[in-house]
Every structure is written in structure tokens, then in C-alpha cells.
Scaffold this motif. Structure first.
Motif, PDB file in Angstrom:
ATOM      1  N   ASP A 142      10.246  11.517  39.077  1.00  0.00           N
ATOM      2  CA  ASP A 142      10.842  11.496  40.413  1.00  0.00           C
ATOM      3  C   ASP A 142      10.112  12.398  41.395  1.00  0.00           C
ATOM      4  O   ASP A 142      10.044  12.093  42.595  1.00  0.00           O
ATOM      5  N   ASP A 143       9.546  13.525  40.931  1.00  0.00           N
ATOM      6  CA  ASP A 143       8.942  14.503  41.838  1.00  0.00           C
ATOM      7  C   ASP A 143       7.454  14.731  41.604  1.00  0.00           C
ATOM      8  O   ASP A 143       6.826  15.480  42.350  1.00  0.00           O
ATOM      9  N   THR A 198       2.861  16.235  44.225  1.00  0.00           N
ATOM     10  CA  THR A 198       4.142  16.899  43.969  1.00  0.00           C
ATOM     11  C   THR A 198       5.026  16.735  45.197  1.00  0.00           C
ATOM     12  O   THR A 198       4.568  16.905  46.338  1.00  0.00           O
ATOM     13  N   ARG A 199       6.312  16.411  44.914  1.00  0.00           N
ATOM     14  CA  ARG A 199       7.276  16.318  46.014  1.00  0.00           C
ATOM     15  C   ARG A 199       7.767  17.714  46.346  1.00  0.00           C
ATOM     16  O   ARG A 199       8.289  18.430  45.494  1.00  0.00           O
TER      17      ARG A 199
END
Length: 275
Positions: free
Chosen positions: A227-228, A260-261
Motif C-alpha cells: 500500500d505504501d 514511498t508514500r
């Protein structure tokens, strides 16, 4: 049982032949004796009939009262001994009818339980089938949601990787400081720290060489993803020109970009050139 014997005068064979009057008296006497015998027989039949009726009533009471087996056997024995064959057949018919009724009742009870069992079983199977369908539907919806979410993440990381590579490899000495600022704004982690420490030398070199570099991303594919975080493989081409108008041949690059989020924005965390 009383009986009447013929008088001595009529049976005396020593006398002469009877006269017509004596014969008539003898006939009347014989007729009276016959009527008396018939009355006695009728009384005997009436008593026998009364005995049979009492026996039948006793048998019915025993059958209706559902007495013990010993009493029933004794009553049937008594009825069998005293009743005539026709009355015995009637009692047997009554017993057979009662046995058939009991068997029918028992059969209905036996059949009632399986019907209830099958109804309960059918209800349970229906509930299980409904739960299975609901579970399958929920699983399909979840899988569909997961696929949509993965497609969305793939699109986001791929677009961010393409833009990061273009920003990193496209430079113009006329506004190199803005290009460097864009690179720092879209990077994070160790890569940002290293590039920030060397930014002044990078700017001075670009201004001195007066180089303009244009980059194009040819292909992008996600290698790993969460997700990230994600690693995206990029195939890019760069073309370099200078103020004198000289142009170099296009050069191909293959890089692995780590993203990277951070704070709702996907940033460049690492760049590795792949041979």
C-alpha cells in the motif's frame, strides 16, 4: 329335563287292537308330548343364545378395556369353549381388525418421524446453501475489491515512477536550479539526503557544460508493491544537446525506482541503474 312316558294302557301289547277312540287319544297324547319336547328344545336354545350373548359382551369389554394378556387369553379361551363356531369367527374378526388398526397407528407414527427429519434436514441444507452462496458472494466482492485496489495502486506507483525518472533525467542549464528543486521536492530518504548534499556541484556542472537533456520513458512495470511502497522497473531514453547545437545519439537506460508514500504523496526513495 322332564319327559313324559306313554301310559301303560296305550303301550300294553297284551290288549286287543285299540278302538278308533283309543287311537285318537293316543295321537293327541303323542302330539302333546311332541309340543312339550319342542318347548323344552326352544328353552334350551334360548339359554344357549343368552350364554353366547353374555360371552360376546364379555369379549368386547375385554378388548375395549385393553386388559392384560393373561386376562385376554383366559377370556378368549372361555369364549372359544362356550361360543359356537360362528361366534368364534366374529371374535377373531374383531381381534384382526383391532390388530390392523394398531399396526396402522404404529405405521403412521413411524412415518411421521422421517417426514419431520427430512423437513429439518431440508431446512438445514437450505440454510447451509444460503450461507455458502452468501460467503461465495462476499468472497467474490472482496476479491473484486482487492483487484480494483491493486490496479489503483499499480496505476499510482507507475505514474509516480515515470514522472520521477523524467524529472531526474531531464535537465536544462537555463533553469537548472528549478530542476534540482523539483527533484528534491519529489524525493525522500537517503536519496534526498545524498542529492541535497551534492546539489551545488550538480548545478555548477550543468551551467558550465550548458547541456540540455531530454528523457523519455518507454516502459514501466511494477516489480513489488504494497500500500505504501513499491519498486518499479523503468526503461528510458535520454538525448543530450549543448549550446553549440551538437547532439548525441539517444542513450537507453534501465533503472529500478523505489517509491514511498509520504504524507499522501508518492516520492522517490532510491534509484538503481540496471545493466
Amino acid at each position: 329335563m322332564p319327559s313324559r312316558k306313554p301310559s301303560a294302557s296305550l303301550l300294553d301289547s297284551s290288549q286287543d287292537d285299540p278302538s278308533p277312540e283309543d287311537a285318537l287319544a293316543l295321537a293327541e297324547q303323542a302330539e302333546a308330548e311332541a309340543e312339550e319336547a319342542e318347548a323344552v328344545a326352544a328353552a334350551a336354545r334360548a339359554r344357549a343364545r343368552a350364554i353366547r350373548l353374555r360371552n360376546q359382551a364379555a369379549a368386547r369389554e375385554l378388548l375395549a378395556g385393553n386388559d392384560t394378556e393373561a386376562e385376554t387369553s383366559s377370556a378368549e379361551s372361555t369364549v372359544t369353549e362356550q361360543a359356537e363356531p360362528t361366534e368364534t369367527a366374529g371374535a377373531e374378526d374383531a381381534d384382526e381388525a383391532e390388530e390392523k388398526e394398531e399396526e396402522a397407528t404404529a405405521r403412521r407414527r413411524r412415518l411421521h418421524i422421517p417426514r419431520l427429519f427430512w423437513k429439518v434436514l431440508a431446512s438445514c441444507l437450505a440454510i447451509i446453501a444460503i450461507c455458502a452462496l452468501l460467503g461465495a458472494s462476499g468472497f467474490m466482492i472482496w476479491k473484486h475489491g482487492q483487484a480494483d485496489h491493486r490496479r489503483q495502486l499499480t496505476a499510482e506507483f507507475t505514474a509516480a515512477a515515470r514522472q520521477s525518472v523524467v524529472t531526474l533525467m531531464s535537465l536544462d542549464f537555463n533553469h537548472v536550479q528549478d530542476d534540482v528543486k523539483n527533484i528534491l521536492d519529489n524525493s525522500t530518504g537517503d536519496f534526498k539526503k545524498d542529492f541535497e548534499a551534492q546539489q551545488n556541484d550538480f548545478i555548477k556542472l550543468a551551467q558550465q557544460s550548458k547541456v540540455v537533456t531530454e528523457s523519455t520513458v518507454n516502459a514501466a512495470a511494477v516489480d513489488t508493491m504494497s500500500d505504501d511502497n513499491a519498486v518499479v522497473l523503468i526503461a528510458a531514453t535520454t538525448r543530450v544537446t549543448n549550446t553549440a547545437g551538437a547532439q548525441q545519439q539517444p542513450r537507453s537506460w534501465r533503472v529500478a525506482v523505489s517509491l514511498t508514500r509520504e504524507g499522501g504523496q508518492i516520492k522517490l526513495a532510491k534509484v538503481e541503474f540496471v545493466p
